[in-house]
Write a protein that holds these residues in place. Structure first.
Motif, PDB file in Angstrom:
ATOM      1  N   ARG A  96      56.374  60.077  23.782  1.00  0.00           N
ATOM      2  CA  ARG A  96      57.830  59.984  23.880  1.00  0.00           C
ATOM      3  C   ARG A  96      58.455  61.300  23.451  1.00  0.00           C
ATOM      4  NH1 ARG A  96      60.124  57.524  20.292  1.00  0.00           N
ATOM      5  NH2 ARG A  96      58.440  56.794  18.948  1.00  0.00           N
ATOM      6  N   TYR A  97      59.579  61.631  24.080  1.00  0.00           N
ATOM      7  CA  TYR A  97      60.298  62.837  23.694  1.00  0.00           C
ATOM      8  C   TYR A  97      60.832  62.665  22.271  1.00  0.00           C
ATOM      9  CZ  TYR A  97      63.344  66.933  24.164  1.00  0.00           C
ATOM     10  OH  TYR A  97      63.948  68.165  24.000  1.00  0.00           O
ATOM     11  N   GLY A  98      60.425  63.543  21.399  1.00  0.00           N
ATOM     12  CA  GLY A  98      60.856  63.474  20.009  1.00  0.00           C
ATOM     13  C   GLY A  98      60.081  62.496  19.164  1.00  0.00           C
ATOM     14  N   GLY A  99      58.972  61.955  19.673  1.00  0.00           N
ATOM     15  CA  GLY A  99      58.194  61.005  18.886  1.00  0.00           C
ATOM     16  C   GLY A  99      57.034  60.446  19.670  1.00  0.00           C
ATOM     17  N   GLY A 100      56.501  59.328  19.182  1.00  0.00           N
ATOM     18  CA  GLY A 100      55.372  58.701  19.858  1.00  0.00           C
ATOM     19  C   GLY A 100      54.048  59.278  19.420  1.00  0.00           C
ATOM     20  N   GLY A 101      52.963  58.637  19.860  1.00  0.00           N
ATOM     21  CA  GLY A 101      51.639  59.103  19.515  1.00  0.00           C
ATOM     22  C   GLY A 101      51.154  60.167  20.480  1.00  0.00           C
ATOM     23  N   GLN A 102      49.947  60.646  20.238  1.00  0.00           N
ATOM     24  CA  GLN A 102      49.351  61.627  21.122  1.00  0.00           C
ATOM     25  C   GLN A 102      49.110  61.021  22.502  1.00  0.00           C
ATOM     26  OE1 GLN A 102      45.820  63.116  19.180  1.00  0.00           O
ATOM     27  NE2 GLN A 102      46.983  64.655  18.057  1.00  0.00           N
ATOM     28  N   VAL A 103      49.107  61.867  23.507  1.00  0.00           N
ATOM     29  CA  VAL A 103      48.876  61.408  24.872  1.00  0.00           C
ATOM     30  C   VAL A 103      47.423  60.952  24.989  1.00  0.00           C
ATOM     31  CG1 VAL A 103      48.941  62.027  27.310  1.00  0.00           C
ATOM     32  CG2 VAL A 103      50.556  63.087  25.698  1.00  0.00           C
ATOM     33  N   PRO A 104      47.178  59.693  25.362  1.00  0.00           N
ATOM     34  CA  PRO A 104      45.798  59.206  25.430  1.00  0.00           C
ATOM     35  C   PRO A 104      45.016  59.862  26.558  1.00  0.00           C
ATOM     36  CG  PRO A 104      47.306  57.564  26.325  1.00  0.00           C
ATOM     37  CD  PRO A 104      48.159  58.647  25.725  1.00  0.00           C
ATOM     38  N   GLY A 105      43.711  59.950  26.372  1.00  0.00           N
ATOM     39  CA  GLY A 105      42.865  60.549  27.390  1.00  0.00           C
ATOM     40  C   GLY A 105      42.867  59.790  28.693  1.00  0.00           C
ATOM     41  N   ASP A 251      48.750  45.785  30.361  1.00  0.00           N
ATOM     42  CA  ASP A 251      48.744  46.883  29.395  1.00  0.00           C
ATOM     43  C   ASP A 251      49.055  48.235  30.023  1.00  0.00           C
ATOM     44  OD1 ASP A 251      46.400  47.182  30.864  1.00  0.00           O
ATOM     45  OD2 ASP A 251      45.237  47.902  29.143  1.00  0.00           O
ATOM     46  N   THR A 252      49.364  48.277  31.319  1.00  0.00           N
ATOM     47  CA  THR A 252      49.534  49.554  32.009  1.00  0.00           C
ATOM     48  C   THR A 252      50.655  50.389  31.409  1.00  0.00           C
ATOM     49  OG1 THR A 252      48.682  48.640  34.079  1.00  0.00           O
ATOM     50  CG2 THR A 252      50.018  50.638  34.229  1.00  0.00           C
ATOM     51  N   ALA A 253      51.815  49.793  31.188  1.00  0.00           N
ATOM     52  CA  ALA A 253      52.956  50.559  30.686  1.00  0.00           C
ATOM     53  C   ALA A 253      52.661  51.183  29.331  1.00  0.00           C
ATOM     54  CB  ALA A 253      54.198  49.669  30.598  1.00  0.00           C
ATOM     55  N   SER A 254      51.847  50.513  28.519  1.00  0.00           N
ATOM     56  CA  SER A 254      51.523  51.051  27.192  1.00  0.00           C
ATOM     57  C   SER A 254      50.661  52.301  27.270  1.00  0.00           C
ATOM     58  CB  SER A 254      50.812  49.981  26.355  1.00  0.00           C
ATOM     59  OG  SER A 254      49.533  49.683  26.889  1.00  0.00           O
ATOM     60  N   ARG A 255      50.046  52.534  28.416  1.00  0.00           N
ATOM     61  CA  ARG A 255      49.211  53.722  28.604  1.00  0.00           C
ATOM     62  C   ARG A 255      49.966  54.859  29.287  1.00  0.00           C
ATOM     63  NH1 ARG A 255      44.124  51.619  31.781  1.00  0.00           N
ATOM     64  NH2 ARG A 255      43.766  53.876  31.873  1.00  0.00           N
ATOM     65  N   MET A 256      51.247  54.649  29.546  1.00  0.00           N
ATOM     66  CA  MET A 256      52.038  55.628  30.284  1.00  0.00           C
ATOM     67  C   MET A 256      53.012  56.361  29.359  1.00  0.00           C
ATOM     68  SD  MET A 256      52.915  53.310  33.645  1.00  0.00           S
ATOM     69  CE  MET A 256      53.702  54.664  34.536  1.00  0.00           C
ATOM     70  N   PRO A 257      52.963  57.703  29.314  1.00  0.00           N
ATOM     71  CA  PRO A 257      54.034  58.430  28.619  1.00  0.00           C
ATOM     72  C   PRO A 257      55.383  58.057  29.227  1.00  0.00           C
ATOM     73  CG  PRO A 257      52.192  59.898  29.121  1.00  0.00           C
ATOM     74  CD  PRO A 257      51.917  58.603  29.845  1.00  0.00           C
TER      75      PRO A 257
END
Length: 414
Positions: A96-105, A251-257
């Protein structure tokens, strides 16, 4: 979801940069690179960590330089070779812009007009089975659109129909801006272009073409577009992370930046998040979601001729000059950009020819490059859609990093 060389015209003097920027991968960065990357055969165990770190640094520098202006937070890159070297997959930023976790592989992305080649392949497979011909006219398959009755299927796929793009119409943009979660039907989307003047039969990018192509897939196969994608492409290729949103796993949306729009044509959503799976507005013109691993698998099968008989593969790769709108046998230095049937090709004085496509939705950009000589694939993704695109510059930087690594390894072996 558009494939274009420049941003001009359209609403407010700006053209909608969505669903494909066959972007001048006139790839700014590629023309300054050395010999074609991926030619040398370095020892994977020794080189992969070094080049991966260099590529990760390229992503971080691009994020630092463009992230604030283009309001994106996440970058992912995948490089796949044809030899024994392992794939390289690196990311930078946060979800997320300004936050969130690292981009998953295994992040998934809106791949935009990279979807168009899927639609073309479905129609070409149906042609190979004798169920239709690219010479068939719309009047035969879609008589509900009499103004376009003389347009052929081939003209739809080659962007030479003259049918205007629904994504360029102010009514569509206003409806989407009012509610990005709107569930559009293909018929509603096409209706935004109905009644508009039919242009000349020359190259002009139009997303309406591929919605009409989707409708023909369904008419000719007596099945849904989604089911045909699954049975003919997704399952045979093992594309476990590729789906149309209505069919995606929970769970697709949870894997999407988070996707962001920087488009002034969506005034209430500038620099704001858009629904990750809100893609009913794109469908067969640009509605697929996928991982970069799956995009790579798809590209290798697409350009490697694994999906079509030889005759249809030649049709897929038949080119229309984006400069003159005339058929061309190949791209050249004087006529460097050609559009096939949902694919595009570029001639570079240094690297030679490269197949490419940048799919841009209203919130993501995904660019792939396929190098015919080495069969290397580069795919890069970012979580915003912009009016002035520089993603091809990043692709050029990646190419130069790979070329420099190969040159270094070749020197070490000499």
């Amino acid at each position: 979801m558009r494939c274009s060389i420049r941003r001009s015209g359209g609403r407010g003097g700006k053209r909608l940069a969505v669903l494909a920027t066959v972007a001048a991968v006139a790839v700014s960065g590629l023309t300054t690179a050395g010999c074609e990357a991926g030619v040398s055969h370095a020892v994977a165990e020794r080189t992969a960590p070094t080049v991966a770190e260099s590529l990760r640094s390229d992503l971080r520098k691009y994020l630092d330089a463009h992230g604030r202006k283009d309001h994106f937070s996440a970058l992912s890159l995948r490089v796949t070779y044809a030899d024994q070297r392992p794939d390289i997959s690196v990311s930078a930023g946060t979800t997320r812009y300004g936050g969130g976790g690292q981009v998953p592989g295994d992040a998934m992305w809106q791949i935009g007009s990279n979807t168009k080649a899927f639609t073309s392949v479905l129609l070409l497979q149906l042609e190979a089975e004798g169920k239709l011909s690219l010479h068939d006219k719309l009047g035969e398959w879609l008589p509900r659109y009499p103004a376009w009755r003389d347009v052929t299927i081939g003209q739809l796929l080659s962007m030479t129909s003259g049918i205007p793009s629904y994504t360029e119409q102010s009514a569509f943009l206003e409806d989407f801006d009012a509610d990005p979660s709107t569930r559009f039907t293909a018929e509603r989307l096409v209706s935004y272009a109905e009644g508009r003047p039919l242009g000349p039969a020359k190259y002009a990018y139009s997303n309406t073409n591929y919605l009409l192509a989707q409708m023909i897939v369904e008419r000719a196969s007596h099945d849904s577009y989604s089911d045909r994608l699954t049975e003919r492409i997704i399952e045979p290729l093992g594309l476990h992370d590729t789906c149309l949103p209505a069919e995606c796993r929970p769970d697709t949306a949870s894997r999407m930046p988070t996707p962001y729009s920087v488009q002034s044509i969506l005034p209430t959503h500038v620099n704001k998040a858009l629904p990750p799976l809100g893609l009913s507005w794109a469908q067969g013109a640009g509605g697929l979601v996928s991982s970069l691993k799956d995009v790579t698998t798809w590209d290798k099968a697409l350009y490697g001729g694994r999906l079509l008989p030889a005759a249809q593969q030649r049709e897929l790769e038949s080119l229309t000059s984006m400069k003159t709108s005339k058929p061309i046998t190949t791209v050249t230095a004087g006529d460097p950009l050609g559009f096939g049937l949902g694919v595009a090709k570029h001639a570079d004085p240094v690297t030679g020819t490269v197949w490419f496509y940048e799919g841009a939705t209203l919130g993501n950009r995904v660019l792939h490059l396929y190098f015919p000589k080495s069969r290397m694939v580069i795919v890069v993704a970012v979580n915003s859609s912009v009016e002035e695109d520089t993603l091809p510059d990043l692709a050029g930087t990646v190419y130069k990093t790979l070329s420099a690594n190969d040159a270094h390894d070749a020197h070490d072996r000499s």
